[in-house]
Design a protein around this motif. Structure first.
Motif, PDB file in Angstrom:
ATOM      1  N   ALA A   6      -5.786   7.511  -1.863  1.00  0.00           N
ATOM      2  CA  ALA A   6      -4.761   7.394  -0.822  1.00  0.00           C
ATOM      3  C   ALA A   6      -5.341   6.996   0.527  1.00  0.00           C
ATOM      4  N   LEU A  10      -3.983   5.014   3.984  1.00  0.00           N
ATOM      5  CA  LEU A  10      -4.127   5.565   5.335  1.00  0.00           C
ATOM      6  C   LEU A  10      -4.879   4.596   6.249  1.00  0.00           C
ATOM      7  N   THR A  39      -5.388  11.547  -4.843  1.00  0.00           N
ATOM      8  CA  THR A  39      -5.975  12.289  -3.732  1.00  0.00           C
ATOM      9  C   THR A  39      -6.796  13.403  -4.357  1.00  0.00           C
ATOM     10  N   LEU A  54       2.451  11.873   1.312  1.00  0.00           N
ATOM     11  CA  LEU A  54       1.989  11.687   2.688  1.00  0.00           C
ATOM     12  C   LEU A  54       2.953  12.331   3.690  1.00  0.00           C
ATOM     13  N   SER A  58       1.992  15.354   6.215  1.00  0.00           N
ATOM     14  CA  SER A  58       2.226  15.176   7.647  1.00  0.00           C
ATOM     15  C   SER A  58       3.012  16.361   8.210  1.00  0.00           C
TER      16      SER A  58
END
Length: 70
Positions: A6, A10, A39, A54, A58
């Motif tokens: 991942a 990013l 991940t 994600l 976050s």
């Protein structure tokens, strides 16, 4: 097909602003619609699952910062 970490997404996102839809499109265009991601805590995620992951991460970081600042 080999899974990508991942962090690749990013890195792509760094310095850019995306809506959920534009992020999905950008990931598809850069890595392909069928690309899978992993991940440390999840694997074999498609693009939608990665975006959900994600978003969840976050939110966790945002809430963690709020708790520490109190």
């Amino acid at each position: 097909m080999e899974q990508l970490h991942a962090h690749e997404v990013l890195h792509m996102m760094k310095g850019n602003s995306y809506s959920e839809l534009s992020l999905k499109k950008a990931i598809s265009e850069k890595f392909g619609e069928d690309q899978r991601f992993y991940t440390c805590s999840a694997e074999n995620m498609d693009i939608d699952e990665l975006i959900d992951f994600l978003k969840m991460r976050s939110e966790e970081r945002r809430v963690g910062k709020e708790c520490r600042s109190r």
